[in-house]
Structure formats: C-alpha cells, structure tokens
Design a protein around this motif. Structure first.
Motif, short mmCIF file in Angstrom:
data_model
loop_
_atom_site.label_atom_id
_atom_site.label_comp_id
_atom_site.label_asym_id
_atom_site.label_seq_id
_atom_site.Cartn_x
_atom_site.Cartn_y
_atom_site.Cartn_z
N VAL A 60 1.04 -1.36 0.06
CA VAL A 60 -0.08 0.13 0.01
C VAL A 60 0.85 1.28 0.15
CG1 VAL A 60 -1.67 1.12 1.51
CG2 VAL A 60 -1.94 -1.19 1.09
N ASP A 61 1.85 1.32 0.70
CA ASP A 61 2.82 2.35 0.75
C ASP A 61 3.48 2.44 -0.45
OD1 ASP A 61 2.22 2.84 3.51
OD2 ASP A 61 3.98 2.01 4.19
N ALA A 62 3.64 1.44 -1.30
CA ALA A 62 4.18 1.89 -2.70
C ALA A 62 3.79 2.83 -3.74
CB ALA A 62 4.61 0.48 -3.34
N HIS A 63 2.29 2.83 -3.24
CA HIS A 63 1.76 3.97 -4.23
C HIS A 63 1.59 5.17 -3.67
CE1 HIS A 63 -0.60 0.75 -6.11
NE2 HIS A 63 -0.71 0.03 -5.01
N ALA A 64 1.96 6.16 -4.74
CA ALA A 64 2.21 7.36 -4.33
C ALA A 64 0.83 8.30 -4.22
CB ALA A 64 3.03 8.30 -5.58
N GLY A 65 0.78 9.28 -3.21
CA GLY A 65 -0.51 10.24 -3.19
C GLY A 65 -1.25 9.32 -2.26
N LEU A 66 -2.51 10.33 -1.99
CA LEU A 66 -3.60 9.97 -1.17
C LEU A 66 -4.88 9.53 -1.94
CD1 LEU A 66 -3.24 12.27 1.80
CD2 LEU A 66 -2.41 9.80 1.88
#
Length: 86
Positions: free
Chosen positions: A32-38
C-alpha cells in the motif's frame, strides 16, 4: 511432563501464528505504501479491498494450518483403510 510438552508446542504454534500474521500485514502495508499520493486511499472501493485483505491476513495462518492437518489426517485414514484391505 506431557503437559509441559503440550504447553511448549502450543506456545510455539502461537508464536508462529503471530509471526506469520505480522509478516503478512507488513507485506500488505508495504504494498500500500508503494503507491504515491492519497487519492487511492480515499477511494471507498480500495478501502473495502484493503480491509478485506487485512481481515483475511489475520485468518489465513489458522486456515492454512487446519487445512494441512486435515489433509494429513485424510492421508493417514486412507493409508489405514488400504492397509486393512490388503
């Protein structure tokens, strides 16, 4: 003496279960942390998928162990049945 051995096995099984759960949750959140942004985290469908993945990760070790034991029991039963037939 038998009670101590059973208690040790139970303790080791609990430790293994917790270790597997921690590993799975760590991998889930690393992904999940690998994705940039919210933006993706604000998507309700993604939140549902993430919640389902987290809940599954908590139940998976128990299901895996129970499934393996069931298979071993079935093999033992079949071996005994075949052995008695011959």
């Amino acid at each position: 003496m038998r009670h101590r051995a059973a208690a040790r096995r139970h303790l080791r099984a609990g430790q293994l279960r917790r270790a597997v759960r921690a590993l799975v949750v760590d991998r889930l959140f690393t992904a999940v942390d690998a994705h940039a942004g919210l933006r993706r985290l604000e998507d309700p469908a993604f939140q549902d998928t993430l919640r389902l993945a987290h809940e599954s990760s908590q139940q998976a070790p128990d299901r895996l162990i129970l499934g393996s034991l069931s298979i071993a029991q079935a093999i033992t039963t079949m071996s005994g049945f075949i052995g008695t037939c011959w």
